[in-house]
Scaffold this motif. Sequence first.
Motif, mmCIF file in Angstrom:
data_model
loop_
_atom_site.group_PDB
_atom_site.id
_atom_site.type_symbol
_atom_site.label_atom_id
_atom_site.label_comp_id
_atom_site.label_asym_id
_atom_site.label_seq_id
_atom_site.Cartn_x
_atom_site.Cartn_y
_atom_site.Cartn_z
ATOM 1 N N ASP A 43 -2.465 -6.283 4.285
ATOM 2 C CA ASP A 43 -2.783 -6.201 5.767
ATOM 3 C C ASP A 43 -3.403 -7.172 6.396
ATOM 4 O O ASP A 43 -2.098 -7.344 7.314
ATOM 5 C CB ASP A 43 -3.931 -5.096 6.127
ATOM 6 C CG ASP A 43 -3.864 -3.758 4.554
ATOM 7 O OD1 ASP A 43 -3.136 -3.848 3.736
ATOM 8 O OD2 ASP A 43 -4.367 -3.148 5.233
ATOM 9 N N GLU A 44 -4.333 -7.958 6.347
ATOM 10 C CA GLU A 44 -4.600 -9.172 7.771
ATOM 11 C C GLU A 44 -3.141 -10.354 7.118
ATOM 12 O O GLU A 44 -3.073 -10.829 8.630
ATOM 13 C CB GLU A 44 -5.417 -9.871 7.264
ATOM 14 C CG GLU A 44 -7.184 -8.493 7.256
ATOM 15 C CD GLU A 44 -8.370 -9.207 6.550
ATOM 16 O OE1 GLU A 44 -8.471 -10.563 5.937
ATOM 17 O OE2 GLU A 44 -9.442 -8.423 6.244
ATOM 18 N N ASN A 50 -5.681 -10.570 1.899
ATOM 19 C CA ASN A 50 -5.846 -9.496 2.078
ATOM 20 C C ASN A 50 -4.391 -9.224 2.650
ATOM 21 O O ASN A 50 -3.929 -9.665 3.748
ATOM 22 C CB ASN A 50 -6.871 -8.724 2.864
ATOM 23 C CG ASN A 50 -6.604 -7.276 3.386
ATOM 24 O OD1 ASN A 50 -5.574 -6.712 4.249
ATOM 25 N ND2 ASN A 50 -7.579 -6.883 2.875
ATOM 26 N N GLN A 109 -0.919 -10.958 10.620
ATOM 27 C CA GLN A 109 -1.263 -12.715 11.219
ATOM 28 C C GLN A 109 0.565 -13.383 10.749
ATOM 29 O O GLN A 109 0.669 -13.873 11.932
ATOM 30 C CB GLN A 109 -2.416 -13.404 10.354
ATOM 31 C CG GLN A 109 -2.051 -14.419 11.164
ATOM 32 C CD GLN A 109 -3.002 -14.217 12.397
ATOM 33 O OE1 GLN A 109 -4.086 -14.056 12.236
ATOM 34 N NE2 GLN A 109 -2.629 -15.279 13.370
#
Length: 146
Positions: free
Chosen positions: A84-85, A82, A89
């Motif tokens: 965004d993730e 994903n 991160q």
Amino acid sequence: MYDRILFPTDGNSQANALEHAINITELSGGILHTLSVIDGETVEEDNSPDSFEPTGTQIVEDAETVAAERDVKVSGAIEQGNPDEVILQYITDHDIDLVVMGTHGRSGVDRLVEGSITERIMRANDVPVLAVSIDDDQSSSRERST
């Protein structure tokens, strides 16, 4: 000030955003991190994630080439998941000081329906985000007015 600058890209005409990222990195003497995220949702059952890697590699290599022409230190990465993730991160894992992202500047229904990765990154972390317009219509009208 900004020692580690992140330029996440999906490869869609973001030359203007990349130029801003390189300029800031050049002035700061820091390192530019380029990140191509292969959206895990776009990988269908018949297509292996490996089939998308050449595109991600080309995106990162193109950004690295432009930065190297200006003697800017670059670190490139390709991740899957994903967007965004993965971007959030990466910001944490690499202690990023500034994120430079291209945005289409959508508004109204388009923005509500599609959302904006740039906007979500801005809301979800404490690191400053420079959102650079990559809207072709805006850049064309600016060129005509100068």
